[in-house]
Write an enzyme that holds these catalytic residues in place. Structure first.
Site, mmCIF file in Angstrom:
data_model
loop_
_atom_site.group_PDB
_atom_site.id
_atom_site.type_symbol
_atom_site.label_atom_id
_atom_site.label_comp_id
_atom_site.label_asym_id
_atom_site.label_seq_id
_atom_site.Cartn_x
_atom_site.Cartn_y
_atom_site.Cartn_z
ATOM 1 N N TYR A 170 38.701 34.066 52.845
ATOM 2 C CA TYR A 170 37.657 33.828 53.848
ATOM 3 C C TYR A 170 38.042 32.626 54.715
ATOM 4 O O TYR A 170 39.119 32.063 54.563
ATOM 5 C CB TYR A 170 36.293 33.674 53.170
ATOM 6 C CG TYR A 170 35.847 34.965 52.524
ATOM 7 C CD1 TYR A 170 35.562 36.088 53.310
ATOM 8 C CD2 TYR A 170 35.752 35.103 51.148
ATOM 9 C CE1 TYR A 170 35.183 37.290 52.737
ATOM 10 C CE2 TYR A 170 35.371 36.309 50.566
ATOM 11 C CZ TYR A 170 35.092 37.397 51.367
ATOM 12 O OH TYR A 170 34.733 38.593 50.814
ATOM 13 N N ARG A 218 35.563 25.995 45.497
ATOM 14 C CA ARG A 218 36.200 27.189 44.933
ATOM 15 C C ARG A 218 37.376 27.592 45.816
ATOM 16 O O ARG A 218 37.224 27.741 47.031
ATOM 17 C CB ARG A 218 35.198 28.336 44.853
ATOM 18 C CG ARG A 218 35.775 29.529 44.149
ATOM 19 C CD ARG A 218 34.757 30.600 43.912
ATOM 20 N NE ARG A 218 34.867 31.065 42.551
ATOM 21 C CZ ARG A 218 34.693 32.327 42.163
ATOM 22 N NH1 ARG A 218 34.339 33.232 43.030
ATOM 23 N NH2 ARG A 218 34.835 32.674 40.913
ATOM 24 N N GLY A 316 32.155 36.456 35.409
ATOM 25 C CA GLY A 316 31.521 37.124 36.540
ATOM 26 C C GLY A 316 30.947 38.466 36.138
ATOM 27 O O GLY A 316 29.784 38.596 35.749
ATOM 28 N N CYS A 340 32.407 44.341 29.769
ATOM 29 C CA CYS A 340 32.825 44.836 31.080
ATOM 30 C C CYS A 340 34.155 45.583 30.949
ATOM 31 O O CYS A 340 35.038 45.173 30.207
ATOM 32 C CB CYS A 340 32.973 43.632 32.018
ATOM 33 S SG CYS A 340 33.823 43.989 33.557
ATOM 34 N N CYS A 347 30.697 47.720 40.814
ATOM 35 C CA CYS A 347 30.328 46.432 41.421
ATOM 36 C C CYS A 347 31.091 46.212 42.724
ATOM 37 O O CYS A 347 30.620 46.577 43.804
ATOM 38 C CB CYS A 347 30.528 45.294 40.420
ATOM 39 S SG CYS A 347 32.152 45.253 39.645
HETATM 40 C C1 LIG Z 1 30.348 42.447 43.204
HETATM 41 C C2 LIG Z 1 31.112 41.171 43.336
HETATM 42 C C3 LIG Z 1 30.820 40.297 44.370
HETATM 43 C C4 LIG Z 1 31.510 39.080 44.482
HETATM 44 N N1 LIG Z 1 31.126 38.189 45.433
HETATM 45 C C5 LIG Z 1 31.669 36.955 45.448
HETATM 46 C C6 LIG Z 1 31.146 35.940 46.281
HETATM 47 O O1 LIG Z 1 30.138 36.115 46.978
HETATM 48 N N2 LIG Z 1 31.783 34.740 46.295
HETATM 49 C C7 LIG Z 1 32.860 34.474 45.496
HETATM 50 O O2 LIG Z 1 33.388 33.380 45.532
HETATM 51 N N3 LIG Z 1 33.346 35.419 44.663
HETATM 52 C C8 LIG Z 1 32.762 36.635 44.596
HETATM 53 N N4 LIG Z 1 33.197 37.551 43.678
HETATM 54 C C9 LIG Z 1 34.269 37.190 42.724
HETATM 55 C C10 LIG Z 1 33.663 36.676 41.410
HETATM 56 O O3 LIG Z 1 32.999 35.447 41.589
HETATM 57 C C11 LIG Z 1 34.754 36.458 40.356
HETATM 58 O O4 LIG Z 1 35.658 35.507 40.828
HETATM 59 C C12 LIG Z 1 35.483 37.744 40.025
HETATM 60 O O5 LIG Z 1 34.546 38.749 39.708
HETATM 61 C C13 LIG Z 1 36.454 37.568 38.849
HETATM 62 O O6 LIG Z 1 35.773 37.102 37.736
HETATM 63 P P1 LIG Z 1 35.380 38.071 36.490
HETATM 64 O O7 LIG Z 1 36.646 38.702 36.027
HETATM 65 O O8 LIG Z 1 34.776 37.177 35.482
HETATM 66 O O9 LIG Z 1 34.435 39.085 37.015
HETATM 67 C C14 LIG Z 1 32.537 38.765 43.561
HETATM 68 C C15 LIG Z 1 32.829 39.665 42.538
HETATM 69 C C16 LIG Z 1 32.126 40.848 42.405
HETATM 70 C C17 LIG Z 1 32.429 41.769 41.261
HETATM 71 S S1 SF4 Z 2 31.196 48.103 37.244
HETATM 72 FE FE1 SF4 Z 2 31.958 46.015 37.417
HETATM 73 S S2 SF4 Z 2 30.738 44.884 35.933
HETATM 74 FE FE2 SF4 Z 2 30.483 47.043 35.420
HETATM 75 S S3 SF4 Z 2 32.034 47.501 33.903
HETATM 76 FE FE3 SF4 Z 2 32.957 47.977 35.886
HETATM 77 S S4 SF4 Z 2 33.964 46.043 36.487
HETATM 78 FE FE4 SF4 Z 2 32.574 45.532 34.847
#
Ligand SMILES: Cc1cc2nc3c(=O)[nH]c(=O)nc-3n(C[C@H](O)[C@H](O)[C@H](O)COP(=O)(O)O)c2cc1C
Ligand code: SF4
Ligand SMILES: Cc1cc2nc3c(=O)[nH]c(=O)nc-3n(C[C@H](O)[C@H](O)[C@H](O)COP(=O)(O)OP(=O)(O)OC[C@H]3O[C@@H](n4cnc5c(N)ncnc54)[C@H](O)[C@@H]3O)c2cc1C
Length: 644
Positions: A170, A218, A316, A340, A347
């Site tokens: 971004y 971040r 997340g 997950c 998502c």
């Molecule tokens: C549906 C969705 C929307 C996201 N929106 C943002 C966001 O608004 N800002 C951001 O910094 N990261 C966003 N992310 C990234 C998450 O904060 C996170 O870094 C990413 O899901 C990896 O972490 P995880 O493996 O624990 O899910 C988004 C992720 C998902 C799945």
């Molecule tokens: S939809 Fe997104 S949150 Fe749900 S299981 Fe798949 S990766 Fe995980």
């Protein structure tokens, strides 16, 4: 004592109850105007009280900075009342709350924001292809001010902290990177110039919010593409930003253009993708470091913290899949956690590629909390559920959790339906884990899946059922061509389940998900694989992390023939036609992956028996786990006659 996620920790002046964080995740639950809604509040209420810190989805600091149509706004004081309710909801639930603020820059569409997107330089991202307009010096100064004003609003609305979104390609990330910033003025040219926008934002935010309001930053610790920056490049900036007033760094990775989208690591990315980079960040800075990226299991988080590789861990998508997972973990109930799958289908891809509000493939309540919290059981059954694929398992679970009586039958010797085959390729094991979880959960609620029972008229008439769920799924299609049912042929599911040895040379017919995955599975087992597809393209998008993996494997170690039809299966292989030209290709086995169609037998039996049966999932039309699980959930409630 080694650190654990259950230990308290401080970020600047903010004391957190534990070291678990829910990171920013865009939902698409706000209003068209970017305001907080009841839906968004209910979603946060369900999750508050687990993680010590919840960070809101990104809030746009400027109307042209939205990357989604349904994105929260923080660019005007008129957003304050809604934001106040959001902050209050999370705090009342027992978590501290930070607002994430950001600007999409070139990662948006003109059709969405009503103007040409802006960026440091007029270079389009490969993924979106929109040519942005380079920001003038005056506009840059204005945007620095917008970030500061947004942070001031966050503070006024009652948030405990603010997070600056400088990750994932971004606007701030675009300025930081030589890949997207080719300016020759003081905001480009060299590292100091490229870092300047981020540093000015941090200093202005600090000036605006005062000393005792934590600022989180971040960032992508590596852009994860050849032309992008890596950690060595960005580390000096972090040291400078600490001096400018940052209270914690949040270590993510990737940008839109990075192959396979590692911002949301998929099934083939390693767990804890950012941990080693976070450890290096921690060596370089003195403030707390948050690590994110495919850390779904709190036990893994504990290992990371105990090894001193980060100070806090962000979960997340795990928060989407199971909002109560931290409570379950705190009570040692790891077997109860719905983990997950890292599938991204429900998502991220739903939000970014299907332009629909986010949810979770395996959590039908995700994003529906505002409706589900009002559901009440009127009819307690008995109900009959036929089929123990994802739809049947979810329907049974929903009914049992609501206190209804359920009988669930499955004709196979194992539960799971198509997920048994779906979970065989490398990386897809979590689908099988979900089946085990669902069966365990049902069992803990006193219901056993009756295996080896094929339901027909007799079962339908065996009791006076209050409702029947037809979750009988779909069977594979076999094309109507000569030799299609000969011994030379197999069906993809048979091969994946190990019921057929396809030999060394395999022709897979169909380049949809099932065909590509079967090819992946066979290539990893040493087979020589050709995939033929009669369309000129494959429906599997290389843009998604899973699609990127499948195309990578096939491109590197197999063969994909598009625009090619199989005319006949012969004794030696198959007769193919490409652009009117015919040739025979040798193969030990021809594997069908050309789609499926609803089973249909139960529906016919129900009609004969005069019993109503509610079809869900692939029994309606072959689709995905998401549709199977979500339809099953709502069908169960329809039968239980919810009092909304
Ligand atoms: C549906 C969705 C929307 C996201 N929106 C943002 C966001 O608004 N800002 C951001 O910094 N990261 C966003 N992310 C990234 C998450 O904060 C996170 O870094 C990413 O899901 C990896 O972490 P995880 O493996 O624990 O899910 C988004 C992720 C998902 C799945
Ligand atoms: S939809 Fe997104 S949150 Fe749900 S299981 Fe798949 S990766 Fe995980
Ligand atoms: C190889 C493969 C990979 C896939 N990958 C993905 C993926 O990555 N993501 C995704 O979202 N989807 C994927 N899918 C699709 C997904 O598996 C299906 O959409 C989903 O399983 C449909 O669920 P369902 O419960 O409706 O039906 P099914 O999974 O087909 O389950 C139906 C069950 O009903 C049983 N049954 C049928 N008739 C009777 C009867 N009369 N009595 C008793 N039992 C009966 C069957 O034996 C079966 O167990 C994949 C499918 C395959 C084959």
């Amino acid at each position: 004592m080694p650190a654990s996620i259950w230990d308290g920790v401080s970020i600047g002046s903010l004391r957190l109850a534990n070291r678990a964080v829910m990171p920013a995740m865009g939902t698409g639950y706000c209003s068209m105007e970017g305001e907080v809604t009841e839906r968004l509040l209910a979603y946060h209420k369900r999750r508050a009280g687990g993680a010590g810190l919840i960070i809101t989805e990104v809030c746009a600091v400027h109307p042209l900075g939205k990357c989604l149509a349904l994105e929260l706004g923080i660019y005007d004081d008129s957003f304050l009342p809604g934001l106040e309710r959001l902050a209050e909801t999370v705090k009342a639930g027992g978590s501290a709350v930070a607002a994430q603020i950001g600007h999409a820059g070139r990662e948006t569409f003109e059709s969405l924001i009503g103007a040409q997107p802006v960026a440091p330089s007029p270079i389009p991202s490969r993924t979106l292809g929109q040519v942005p307009r380079a920001l003038s010096g005056e506009e840059i100064a204005e945007l620095v001010g917008c970030h500061a004003a947004a942070a001031r609003r966050a503070r006024e609305a009652g948030f405990d902290a603010v997070e600056i979104h400088a990750a994932h390609g971004y606007l701030v990330n675009q300025f930081l990177s030589p890949y997207s910033n080719r300016r020759e003025d003081g905001y480009g040219r060299d590292d100091a110039g490229r870092f300047r926008f981020a540093r000015e934002i941090v200093r202005e935010v600090r000036r605006e919010v005062g000393k005792d309001f934590p600022i989180l930053f971040r960032f992508s610790s590596s852009e994860m593409l050849a032309e992008g920056y890596d950690l060595d490049y960005i580390l000096p900036l972090l040291v400078q930003l600490e001096g400018d007033g940052v209270d914690a760094f949040h270590v993510s990775c990737g940008i839109y253009d990075a192959p396979g989208n590692p911002t949301c690591p998929g099934m083939h990315h390693p767990a804890g993708i950012n941990v080693e980079r976070a450890a290096r960040v921690k060596e370089a800075v003195g403030v707390p470091v948050i690590v994110v990226g495919k850390i779904h299991d709190p036990r893994m988080a504990d290992e990371i913290l105990a090894a001193g590789k980060a100070d806090l861990v962000a979960f997340g998508r795990q928060h989407l899949a199971d909002p109560l997972f931290l409570r379950k973990a705190a009570e040692g109930r790891y077997d109860d956690i719905r983990f997950c799958l890292s599938c991204n289908q429900g998502c991220l891809e739903r939000l970014m590629l299907e332009f629909m509000p986010a949810t979770c493939s395996i959590n039908p309540e995700c994003g529906e909390e505002w409706r589900t919290e009002k559901l009440k059981t009127k009819n307690r059954g008995p109900f009959l559920v036929v089929g123990a694929g994802p739809a049947g398992l979810q329907a049974s679970l929903t009914m049992r959790e609501a206190g209804a009586e359920v009988r669930v039958v499955e004709r196979e010797a194992e539960p799971g339906g198509q997920l048994r085959a779906c979970s065989r390729p490398d990386g897809k094991e979590p689908y099988a884990d979900w089946v085990s979880w669902a069966v365990r959960r049902l069992s803990s609620l006193g219901t056993k899946v009756e295996l080896g029972v094929e339901a027909g008229e007799e079962t339908l008439l065996a009791r006076s059922w209050q409702g029947v769920v037809d979750a009988t799924g779909a069977r594979p299609l076999i094309p109507d061509i000569p030799g299609a049912r000969s011994a030379k042929c197999a069906e993809a599911r048979e091969v994946l389940l190990g019921e057929r040895d396809p030999g060394d040379h395999v022709l897979v017919v169909g380049a949809g998900l099932v065909g590509m995955e079967t090819a992946d599975y066979l290539i990893h087992r040493g087979c020589e694989v050709t995939v033929v597809e009669e369309l000129e393209y494959t429906p599997v998008l290389p843009l998604t992390s899973h699609g990127h993996h499948l195309h990578g494997v096939l491109g590197e170690k197999g063969r994909l023939l598009l625009g090619t039809r199989v005319l006949e299966v012969t004794g030696r292989g198959a007769l193919l036609s490409t652009a009117g030209e015919e040739r025979e290709m040798e193969a030990d086995t021809v594997v069908w992956a050309v789609g499926s169609r609803p089973e249909g037998a139960l529906r016919e039996a129900a009609e004969r028996a005069g019993v109503g049966a509610k079809a869900v999932g692939d029994a309606v039309e072959p689709r995905r786990v998401l549709e199977a699980v979500h339809e099953a959930y709502w069908a169960a409630w329809e039968l239980m006659g919810s009092e909304g």
